[in-house]
Structures are given as C-alpha cells and as structure tokens.
Design an enzyme around this catalytic site. Structure first.
Site, PDB file in Angstrom:
ATOM      1  N   ASP A   1      43.463  40.472  42.553  1.00  0.00           N
ATOM      2  CA  ASP A   1      43.467  38.875  42.669  1.00  0.00           C
ATOM      3  C   ASP A   1      42.090  38.898  43.196  1.00  0.00           C
ATOM      4  O   ASP A   1      41.604  39.237  44.321  1.00  0.00           O
ATOM      5  CB  ASP A   1      44.423  38.567  43.748  1.00  0.00           C
ATOM      6  CG  ASP A   1      45.782  38.649  42.944  1.00  0.00           C
ATOM      7  OD1 ASP A   1      45.886  38.911  41.783  1.00  0.00           O
ATOM      8  OD2 ASP A   1      46.834  38.156  43.798  1.00  0.00           O
TER       9      ASP A   1
ATOM     10  N   ASP B   1      55.093  30.770  37.013  1.00  0.00           N
ATOM     11  CA  ASP B   1      55.238  31.091  38.612  1.00  0.00           C
ATOM     12  C   ASP B   1      56.222  30.119  38.989  1.00  0.00           C
ATOM     13  O   ASP B   1      55.935  28.982  39.192  1.00  0.00           O
ATOM     14  CB  ASP B   1      53.863  30.886  39.310  1.00  0.00           C
ATOM     15  CG  ASP B   1      52.812  31.535  38.451  1.00  0.00           C
ATOM     16  OD1 ASP B   1      53.008  32.728  38.036  1.00  0.00           O
ATOM     17  OD2 ASP B   1      51.593  31.344  38.145  1.00  0.00           O
TER      18      ASP B   1
END
Length: 250
Positions: A11, A132
């Site tokens: 990330d 998500d």
C-alpha cells in the site's frame, strides 16, 4: 483449496510502503520507504503475484504514486495487480501498457458500471473490481464514504461483464489481524461466478489453512499485508501448506 494464491500487499502513501488500520490514513505505519525493494523481497520469498494499492490515488481519484508503482514494475517479474485512483480508461490503458497485469476498479465500479464493462471488453482478463465493504455496504473514495449499494448487489452487477476477479475487503478487519471474514467472502463468491479474492484481516498460517478447506474451493486467493510485514505469517510455511494441499488433490 489446492490452487489458492497468496497476494502480498504493498500500500503506497507518499511514495512509501505503509499499512493502515481499517483504512484510516491517520493510522499509517511505514514498513519500507523503498516500495521497489519491498517488492523484490516478496519476490525473493517466492511470491509470483503482487497486490499494489495507491492509497493517495484512491482519495484523489487519480494516480498519485505513479513513480513508486513504475519502480515496482521495473524491479520484479511478478504479476502485479493495481488499484487506487483508477477512474477512467486513459488511466486503465496507461497502467496496463506499463506492465500492470490487472487493473482494479473500485469507486468507479459503484458510480460508473458501464466504464467497468467497457474496460473488461477492451482488456479481457485484465480488469478486476474492488469491493470494499463496511457492514455489507460498499465504501468509496478511499473508504471515506459509504454508498447505498450492497457488496452482493455490486458483485451481481458485473456478472456478465467479463471481469477477471473481485477483490473483496472487509474494512472492519483490514489491518487489525483478526482473521479473514470467510463467511461474507464465501457469500459473495456463491452469489457470482466471478473468481473472488479475500482481503482484510489475514493474520496467520491458520487463515491459509482455512482457505484450503473444501468450502473455500470457490475462492481464488487472499491478500496478505500486515501479517507478512510483522512476521506473523511465514511465506515458506504458507507455500509448503499450499503445495501439500495441491499434492493431495492431484
């Protein structure tokens, strides 16, 4: 599942390799200031797939860590899937042309389903949808907002679109090492024919063992983040377990 793929995660925030807690940018731990070096480390451990997210891009709606992503692509031979800030066809084609194997569309999948369909038509096998979910509802804009769309509804929306995979993340579990939400992930996988990758909460070898159980045979793999960075998941042990399962099913 005999063919489960573990995707180590990178990330990106401000050009660095970080992990968040439940997507909170204020709770970012920097694990490596050289993402390309981190990617090489994962490749040296034996991983052949990599999951990369441009966190700043997810909030901005456009690529913000392009330089770091390009360095990763130049550093490894792994198959790289990339998400974060991919909201238009120019960005999709730009990344795929630069060597990204699969572009992940998240926020735009909620707001512009036709864009996903067109991308999947133009680039068969190379478009994934990122779902998500927070309490079953799909979050957008770097998880800053929650939509009215359910994860199952969004997944079904692309059933006939030619999407290569769905990456399903349980936001409540992301970064907190509580274990994957297998129940919700399987519910989505059973509702669609698209391969589903589990994300959020993978904590230890026990999660890998769970993924290899017969009822998880529908799942295409799982994403591992913090557990790899802090040593709770040993790659060699995970690969040995996956290989043993593969041999048993051969």
């Amino acid at each position: 599942m005999a063919s489960v793929i573990i995707f180590p995660a990178i990330d990106l925030k401000n050009g660095e390799c970080v992990r968040l807690v439940r997507g909170d940018m204020a709770q970012a731990t920097v694990f490596n200031d050289d993402p390309a070096a981190q990617a090489r480390l994962f490749e040296n451990h034996g991983f052949d797939h990599l999951h990369v997210v441009d966190l700043d891009g997810a909030f901005a709606g456009k690529p913000m860590n392009a330089q770091a992503v390009e360095k990763i692509l130049g550093a490894v031979k792994m198959s790289v899937q990339l998400g974060g800030g991919i909201r238009d066809m120019k960005t999709v084609s730009g990344w795929l042309d630069k060597g990204v194997a699969r572009a992940i569309i998240g926020t735009a999948a909620v707001r512009d389903p036709e864009f996903v369909r067109e991308a999947a038509r133009l680039y068969p096998g190379r478009i994934a949808v990122g779902i998500d979910a927070r309490d079953g509802r799909v979050a957008v804009d770097g998880w800053a907002k929650t939509s009215d769309v359910s994860a199952l509804e969004l997944g079904r929306r692309f059933e006939d679109a030619g999407v290569a995979a769905i990456i399903y993340t349980d936001i409540a579990r992301d970064g907190v090492l509580k274990g994957l939400n297998i129940e919700a992930t399987l519910a989505l996988a059973e509702a669609v024919s698209i391969p589903v990758i589990a994300s959020g909460g993978l904590a230890s070898i026990d999660d890998v063992r769970r993924l290899l159980a017969p009822d998880c045979a529908r799942l295409a793999g799982a994403i591992a983040g913090r557990a790899l960075y802090d040593g709770r998941l040993n790659p060699a042990e995970a690969f040995a377990m996956i290989e043993a399962a593969r041999s048993a099913h051969a």
